[in-house]
Design a protein around this motif. Sequence first.
Motif, short mmCIF file in Angstrom:
data_model
loop_
_atom_site.label_atom_id
_atom_site.label_comp_id
_atom_site.label_asym_id
_atom_site.label_seq_id
_atom_site.Cartn_x
_atom_site.Cartn_y
_atom_site.Cartn_z
N ARG A 85 31.16 41.78 38.04
CA ARG A 85 31.79 40.91 39.03
C ARG A 85 31.96 39.47 38.53
N TRP A 88 35.43 39.11 37.01
CA TRP A 88 36.64 39.51 37.74
C TRP A 88 37.68 38.40 37.69
N SER A 120 41.89 46.08 41.74
CA SER A 120 41.97 47.31 40.95
C SER A 120 43.37 47.89 41.01
#
Length: 155
Positions: A85, A88, A120
């Motif tokens: 994360r 990201w 995604s």
Amino acid sequence: MQIDLRPVHDSDLPVFYRQMTDPEARRMAAFTPPDPADRSQFEDHWKRVRSGALVRTVLTDGDVVGHAAVYGEPGEREVTYWVDRSHWGRGIATAALRALLAEVPERPLYARAAADNAGSLRVLEKCGFRVTAHASGFADARGEEIPEVVLRLEA
């Protein structure tokens, strides 16, 4: 930033475990193992994955930041990936998936994502996947049935 793929090493697994137990990342991924704290389930999963899928560790500037894989039966093979994360929104998942797809000339390939996982879905579409269906599935990370998107890569 240098993004590379390499075979998974045993030393990568503790990093993958830490990533998979991140509650926010699990919620976004949605379709995860039922019990993130079950280390033996995690170990068994990775033993199966490493013996039956093309799986790669994603490195950014030499650091392990995730993994990407192609798995399943010919004609039904799917891609999956996970990026920490903290990384990201930097293009790492897109670059990693493109590199993985270059290793796997077989087509079609499929992917699935939670319908609300815009990041995604963007990665998959940038890599040439196109939405072919909408479905629903039980998301262990959310404890409920949720909408998902099915995508296909032709060429």
